[in-house]
Design a protein around this motif. Structure first.
Motif, PDB file in Angstrom:
ATOM      1  N   ILE A 102       0.683  -1.369   0.518  1.00 32.62           N
ATOM      2  CA  ILE A 102      -0.076  -0.403   0.261  1.00 32.62           C
ATOM      3  C   ILE A 102       0.621   1.130   0.051  1.00 32.62           C
ATOM      4  O   ILE A 102       0.157   2.265   0.081  1.00 32.62           O
ATOM      5  CB  ILE A 102      -0.882  -0.424   1.006  1.00 32.62           C
ATOM      6  CG1 ILE A 102      -0.126   0.376   2.269  1.00 32.62           C
ATOM      7  CG2 ILE A 102      -2.015  -1.515   1.131  1.00 32.62           C
ATOM      8  CD1 ILE A 102      -1.261   0.536   3.443  1.00 32.62           C
ATOM      9  N   GLN A 103       2.076   1.028   0.143  1.00 28.53           N
ATOM     10  CA  GLN A 103       2.772   2.143   0.434  1.00 28.53           C
ATOM     11  C   GLN A 103       3.081   3.444   0.917  1.00 28.53           C
ATOM     12  O   GLN A 103       3.450   4.296   0.972  1.00 28.53           O
ATOM     13  CB  GLN A 103       2.757   2.982  -1.702  1.00 28.53           C
ATOM     14  CG  GLN A 103       3.389   2.141  -1.996  1.00 28.53           C
ATOM     15  CD  GLN A 103       5.059   1.457  -2.269  1.00 28.53           C
ATOM     16  OE1 GLN A 103       6.152   2.055  -2.057  1.00 28.53           O
ATOM     17  NE2 GLN A 103       4.998  -0.101  -2.611  1.00 28.53           N
ATOM     18  N   THR A 104       1.962   2.807   2.781  1.00 23.75           N
ATOM     19  CA  THR A 104       1.977   3.470   3.255  1.00 23.75           C
ATOM     20  C   THR A 104       1.880   3.266   4.774  1.00 23.75           C
ATOM     21  O   THR A 104       1.667   1.772   4.736  1.00 23.75           O
ATOM     22  CB  THR A 104       0.810   5.016   2.979  1.00 23.75           C
ATOM     23  OG1 THR A 104       0.681   5.318   3.671  1.00 23.75           O
ATOM     24  CG2 THR A 104      -0.672   3.643   3.461  1.00 23.75           C
ATOM     25  N   ASP A 105       2.263   3.670   5.958  1.00 23.47           N
ATOM     26  CA  ASP A 105       1.811   2.891   6.782  1.00 23.47           C
ATOM     27  C   ASP A 105       1.346   3.681   8.041  1.00 23.47           C
ATOM     28  O   ASP A 105       0.335   2.942   8.776  1.00 23.47           O
ATOM     29  CB  ASP A 105       3.156   3.520   7.922  1.00 23.47           C
ATOM     30  CG  ASP A 105       3.474   4.291   8.409  1.00 23.47           C
ATOM     31  OD1 ASP A 105       3.057   5.734   7.721  1.00 23.47           O
ATOM     32  OD2 ASP A 105       4.064   4.656   9.389  1.00 23.47           O
ATOM     33  N   ASP A 106       0.147   3.863   7.182  1.00 26.63           N
ATOM     34  CA  ASP A 106      -0.923   4.686   7.864  1.00 26.63           C
ATOM     35  C   ASP A 106      -2.683   3.849   7.596  1.00 26.63           C
ATOM     36  O   ASP A 106      -3.347   3.274   6.733  1.00 26.63           O
ATOM     37  CB  ASP A 106      -1.472   6.070   7.240  1.00 26.63           C
ATOM     38  CG  ASP A 106      -2.414   6.753   7.658  1.00 26.63           C
ATOM     39  OD1 ASP A 106      -3.097   6.341   9.181  1.00 26.63           O
ATOM     40  OD2 ASP A 106      -3.539   7.052   7.085  1.00 26.63           O
ATOM     41  N   LEU A 107      -2.554   3.475   9.322  1.00 25.24           N
ATOM     42  CA  LEU A 107      -3.530   2.227   9.482  1.00 25.24           C
ATOM     43  C   LEU A 107      -5.409   2.967   8.850  1.00 25.24           C
ATOM     44  O   LEU A 107      -6.207   1.714   8.115  1.00 25.24           O
ATOM     45  CB  LEU A 107      -3.985   2.034  10.476  1.00 25.24           C
ATOM     46  CG  LEU A 107      -2.818   1.470  11.600  1.00 25.24           C
ATOM     47  CD1 LEU A 107      -3.229   1.331  13.196  1.00 25.24           C
ATOM     48  CD2 LEU A 107      -2.640  -0.077  11.409  1.00 25.24           C
ATOM     49  N   ASN A 108      -5.990   4.008   8.520  1.00 24.25           N
ATOM     50  CA  ASN A 108      -7.299   4.816   8.055  1.00 24.25           C
ATOM     51  C   ASN A 108      -6.981   4.277   6.379  1.00 24.25           C
ATOM     52  O   ASN A 108      -8.126   3.945   6.062  1.00 24.25           O
ATOM     53  CB  ASN A 108      -7.043   6.181   7.985  1.00 24.25           C
ATOM     54  CG  ASN A 108      -7.686   6.144   9.124  1.00 24.25           C
ATOM     55  OD1 ASN A 108      -7.887   4.690  10.151  1.00 24.25           O
ATOM     56  ND2 ASN A 108      -7.712   7.196   9.640  1.00 24.25           N
ATOM     57  N   ASP A 109      -5.786   4.120   5.906  1.00 23.46           N
ATOM     58  CA  ASP A 109      -6.107   3.651   4.448  1.00 23.46           C
ATOM     59  C   ASP A 109      -5.965   2.368   3.678  1.00 23.46           C
ATOM     60  O   ASP A 109      -5.995   1.441   2.799  1.00 23.46           O
ATOM     61  CB  ASP A 109      -3.753   3.913   3.614  1.00 23.46           C
ATOM     62  CG  ASP A 109      -4.029   5.295   3.663  1.00 23.46           C
ATOM     63  OD1 ASP A 109      -4.719   5.901   3.229  1.00 23.46           O
ATOM     64  OD2 ASP A 109      -2.996   5.601   3.579  1.00 23.46           O
TER      65      ASP A 109
END
Length: 117
Positions: A102-109
């Motif tokens: 997902i290329q991010t570490d944000d849990l909302n994504d």
């Protein structure tokens, strides 16, 4: 000594819960590690801090005499350390794989469906 350990355990618990409530997966893992270390120290403190001989019964003795160190909290903590190390290794590999996807570490994504596929 016990008061200092209690304060340190409280700081570890508070910091661990604070980090687990953040939206970053890395901070979630760090919070889990801090919470595990706080739990290990709590088990150690509840087992009692005594300076004594190892709990080995001599050949001529029938029971333990004198002050001796309790091995049960130590073995519980050692087991918890090994289990938490395995959990941390698995979580790091899982976080690395999720970050690659997902290329991010944000849990909302993680909750939003990807419509670009």
């Amino acid at each position: 000594m016990e008061l200092l350990l209690l304060i340190l355990i409280g700081i570890l618990y508070a910091t661990g819960i604070f980090m687990m409530l953040r939206r970053s997966m890395v901070k979630l893992l760090i919070g889990l590690i801090l919470l595990g270390n706080g739990a290990n120290m709590l088990i150690f403190l509840l087992g009692g801090i005594t300076r004594g001989k190892p709990p080995i019964i001599g050949e001529t003795d029938k029971v333990l005499t004198g002050v001796y160190a309790d091995p049960v909290p130590q073995s519980l903590i050692l087991t918890a350390i090994v289990i938490s190390f395995g959990l941390q290794a698995f979580a790091i590999v899982l976080l690395k794989r999720v970050h690659a996807l997902i290329q991010t570490d944000d849990l909302n994504d993680l909750n939003t469906p990807d419509t670009s596929i």
